[in-house]
Design a protein around this motif. Structure first.
Motif, mmCIF file in Angstrom:
data_model
loop_
_atom_site.group_PDB
_atom_site.id
_atom_site.type_symbol
_atom_site.label_atom_id
_atom_site.label_comp_id
_atom_site.label_asym_id
_atom_site.label_seq_id
_atom_site.Cartn_x
_atom_site.Cartn_y
_atom_site.Cartn_z
ATOM 1 N N ALA A 277 -54.122 -26.203 18.317
ATOM 2 C CA ALA A 277 -53.401 -27.160 18.558
ATOM 3 C C ALA A 277 -52.241 -27.035 19.819
ATOM 4 O O ALA A 277 -52.089 -27.964 20.695
ATOM 5 C CB ALA A 277 -52.709 -28.127 17.618
ATOM 6 N N LEU B 154 -56.084 -31.207 20.509
ATOM 7 C CA LEU B 154 -56.047 -31.819 19.272
ATOM 8 C C LEU B 154 -57.139 -32.017 18.521
ATOM 9 O O LEU B 154 -57.373 -32.002 17.461
ATOM 10 C CB LEU B 154 -55.357 -33.363 19.570
ATOM 11 N N LEU C 54 -51.160 -27.905 5.680
ATOM 12 C CA LEU C 54 -50.022 -28.597 6.514
ATOM 13 C C LEU C 54 -49.019 -27.247 6.721
ATOM 14 O O LEU C 54 -48.571 -26.997 7.945
ATOM 15 C CB LEU C 54 -49.326 -29.677 5.795
ATOM 16 N N GLY D 292 -45.738 -29.747 16.075
ATOM 17 C CA GLY D 292 -46.140 -31.192 16.254
ATOM 18 C C GLY D 292 -47.527 -31.475 16.201
ATOM 19 O O GLY D 292 -48.232 -32.242 15.298
ATOM 20 N N ARG D 293 -48.256 -31.072 17.259
ATOM 21 C CA ARG D 293 -49.728 -31.276 17.318
ATOM 22 C C ARG D 293 -50.435 -30.729 16.244
ATOM 23 O O ARG D 293 -51.628 -31.288 15.725
ATOM 24 C CB ARG D 293 -50.076 -30.823 18.590
ATOM 25 N N ALA E 132 -55.364 -40.152 7.665
ATOM 26 C CA ALA E 132 -54.880 -41.513 8.112
ATOM 27 C C ALA E 132 -56.038 -42.330 8.765
ATOM 28 O O ALA E 132 -56.184 -43.668 8.157
ATOM 29 C CB ALA E 132 -53.918 -41.325 8.983
ATOM 30 N N LEU F 49 -49.682 -30.374 13.028
ATOM 31 C CA LEU F 49 -49.333 -31.186 11.646
ATOM 32 C C LEU F 49 -50.109 -32.708 11.971
ATOM 33 O O LEU F 49 -50.696 -32.945 11.130
ATOM 34 C CB LEU F 49 -47.912 -31.386 11.573
ATOM 35 N N LEU F 50 -50.107 -33.232 13.393
ATOM 36 C CA LEU F 50 -50.762 -34.313 13.709
ATOM 37 C C LEU F 50 -52.413 -34.075 13.188
ATOM 38 O O LEU F 50 -53.108 -34.997 12.826
ATOM 39 C CB LEU F 50 -50.580 -34.691 15.158
ATOM 40 N N ALA F 51 -52.761 -32.915 13.797
ATOM 41 C CA ALA F 51 -54.137 -32.637 13.706
ATOM 42 C C ALA F 51 -54.613 -32.643 12.243
ATOM 43 O O ALA F 51 -55.824 -32.729 11.956
ATOM 44 C CB ALA F 51 -54.712 -31.269 14.449
ATOM 45 N N VAL G 298 -53.054 -34.243 9.596
ATOM 46 C CA VAL G 298 -52.609 -35.576 8.942
ATOM 47 C C VAL G 298 -53.601 -36.693 9.564
ATOM 48 O O VAL G 298 -54.103 -37.614 8.840
ATOM 49 C CB VAL G 298 -51.305 -36.010 8.983
ATOM 50 N N LEU G 299 -53.992 -36.669 10.744
ATOM 51 C CA LEU G 299 -54.575 -37.567 11.346
ATOM 52 C C LEU G 299 -55.940 -37.957 11.033
ATOM 53 O O LEU G 299 -56.389 -39.128 10.645
ATOM 54 C CB LEU G 299 -54.939 -37.297 13.074
#
Length: 103
Positions: free
Chosen positions: A39, A6, A93, A43-44, A54, A46-48, A50-51
């Motif tokens: 990633a 990630l 994204l 899911g990972r 955030a 998209l998390l990478a 957006v994180l």
């Protein structure tokens, strides 16, 4: 199934986004694709993508509250910045989703 990294996905996305800034749509799309593949899953990926936004918004809430003294102003500023970053990075994204699905 191979698990991706990630942190490396976030680094690849940031570096490629900076290097390919001159390609308005395809630069973030390529950066997201490479980051999503790094990633390892959708899911990972998209998390990478957006994180970092955030984390930046949480820091903005803290600094906005500390500097102004009004937590409501910090929350409003961070929420608007988060929305702006996510809308601006829709190609990132989409690339992260496609890259994660192809991993």
């Amino acid at each position: 199934m191979k698990q991706g990294s990630l942190v490396m996905a976030m680094i690849w996305m940031a570096v490629l986004s900076l290097l390919l800034f001159w390609l308005p749509l395809f630069g973030p799309l390529i950066a997201g694709f490479v980051g999503g593949r790094t990633a390892g899953s959708a899911g990972r990926g998209l998390l990478a993508a957006v994180l970092p936004a955030a984390v930046l918004c949480f820091l903005l809430v803290g600094f906005g509250t500390a500097l102004i003294g009004l937590p409501v102003i910090g929350v409003i500023a961070s929420a608007s910045l988060f929305l702006l970053i996510v809308v601006q990075s829709l190609p990132l994204l989409a690339g992260a989703l496609v890259g994660g699905l192809m991993a």
